[in-house]
Design a protein around this motif. Structure first.
Motif, mmCIF file in Angstrom:
data_model
loop_
_atom_site.group_PDB
_atom_site.id
_atom_site.type_symbol
_atom_site.label_atom_id
_atom_site.label_comp_id
_atom_site.label_asym_id
_atom_site.label_seq_id
_atom_site.Cartn_x
_atom_site.Cartn_y
_atom_site.Cartn_z
ATOM 1 N N GLU A 59 0.932 -1.520 -0.242
ATOM 2 C CA GLU A 59 -0.025 0.145 0.057
ATOM 3 C C GLU A 59 0.860 1.086 -0.043
ATOM 4 O O GLU A 59 0.336 2.326 -0.323
ATOM 5 C CB GLU A 59 -0.972 -0.091 1.305
ATOM 6 N N ARG A 60 2.120 1.117 0.354
ATOM 7 C CA ARG A 60 3.121 2.219 0.417
ATOM 8 C C ARG A 60 4.557 1.852 -0.145
ATOM 9 O O ARG A 60 4.689 0.644 0.140
ATOM 10 C CB ARG A 60 3.096 2.938 1.869
ATOM 11 N N ALA A 61 5.349 2.748 -0.281
ATOM 12 C CA ALA A 61 6.650 2.357 -0.634
ATOM 13 C C ALA A 61 7.350 1.653 0.351
ATOM 14 O O ALA A 61 7.207 2.202 1.715
ATOM 15 C CB ALA A 61 7.294 3.514 -1.064
ATOM 16 N N TRP A 62 8.225 0.640 0.274
ATOM 17 C CA TRP A 62 8.921 -0.146 1.106
ATOM 18 C C TRP A 62 7.795 -0.862 2.129
ATOM 19 O O TRP A 62 8.530 -1.278 3.005
ATOM 20 C CB TRP A 62 9.890 0.799 2.025
ATOM 21 N N GLY A 63 6.757 -1.034 1.801
ATOM 22 C CA GLY A 63 5.867 -2.009 2.288
ATOM 23 C C GLY A 63 6.377 -3.427 2.383
ATOM 24 O O GLY A 63 7.221 -3.782 1.168
ATOM 25 N N ALA A 64 6.213 -4.341 3.327
ATOM 26 C CA ALA A 64 6.895 -5.469 3.181
ATOM 27 C C ALA A 64 5.913 -6.698 3.715
ATOM 28 O O ALA A 64 4.929 -6.619 4.419
ATOM 29 C CB ALA A 64 8.010 -5.514 4.129
ATOM 30 N N LEU A 65 6.301 -7.883 2.950
ATOM 31 C CA LEU A 65 5.761 -9.024 3.305
ATOM 32 C C LEU A 65 6.840 -9.784 4.079
ATOM 33 O O LEU A 65 7.835 -10.111 3.399
ATOM 34 C CB LEU A 65 5.029 -9.734 1.921
ATOM 35 N N GLN A 66 6.569 -10.231 5.253
ATOM 36 C CA GLN A 66 7.623 -11.253 6.089
ATOM 37 C C GLN A 66 7.394 -12.782 5.390
ATOM 38 O O GLN A 66 6.340 -12.978 5.485
ATOM 39 C CB GLN A 66 7.228 -11.168 7.332
ATOM 40 N N ILE A 67 8.390 -13.238 4.994
ATOM 41 C CA ILE A 67 8.657 -14.450 4.377
ATOM 42 C C ILE A 67 9.021 -15.419 5.442
ATOM 43 O O ILE A 67 8.399 -16.523 5.387
ATOM 44 C CB ILE A 67 9.579 -14.372 3.102
ATOM 45 N N ALA A 68 10.166 -15.173 6.263
ATOM 46 C CA ALA A 68 10.394 -16.044 7.259
ATOM 47 C C ALA A 68 11.297 -15.175 8.303
ATOM 48 O O ALA A 68 11.857 -14.167 8.171
ATOM 49 C CB ALA A 68 11.338 -17.129 6.573
ATOM 50 N N GLN A 69 11.404 -15.839 9.579
ATOM 51 C CA GLN A 69 12.173 -15.329 10.383
ATOM 52 C C GLN A 69 13.017 -16.509 10.871
ATOM 53 O O GLN A 69 12.345 -17.524 11.213
ATOM 54 C CB GLN A 69 11.512 -14.698 11.760
#
Length: 104
Positions: free
Chosen positions: A13-23
């Protein structure tokens, strides 16, 4: 259960928005979408920055001088702890970032 992610389908929705894949053991793997520059920063650990889609001009400071390179899909930028850097996408881009959890 495995997870499959299709980076080209991800838009934030905004610049540098992220989807966490793994930790993994204190390290995060995130897919970022952006169409705007980040800001100059220094991570508190090393960072692996991989362009998956689009082009990104990566700038960093070394020995008091600003340097830059244009990253294309598949290119990887590794910033060691203390490396001041900033990413400037050239249009929309998707980037996989691997870094210490909670890093700036």
């Amino acid at each position: 259960m495995p997870t499959i992610t299709h980076p080209r389908d991800f838009t934030a929705e905004r610049a540098w928005g992220a989807l966490q894949i793994a930790q993994l053991d204190g390290v995060t793997v995130r897919l970022h979408w952006t169409d705007a520059p980040y800001h100059w920063h220094v991570n508190d650990g090393s960072e692996v920055f991989t362009v998956l889609d689009g082009r990104v001009e990566m700038r960093w400071r070394e020995a008091g001088q600003e340097r830059c390179t244009l990253l294309a899909p598949g290119d990887i930028f590794f910033a060691e702890t203390g490396c001041e850097h900033v990413a400037h996408p050239q249009g929309p881009a998707r980037i996989l970032v691997v870094e210490r959890a909670g890093s700036v």
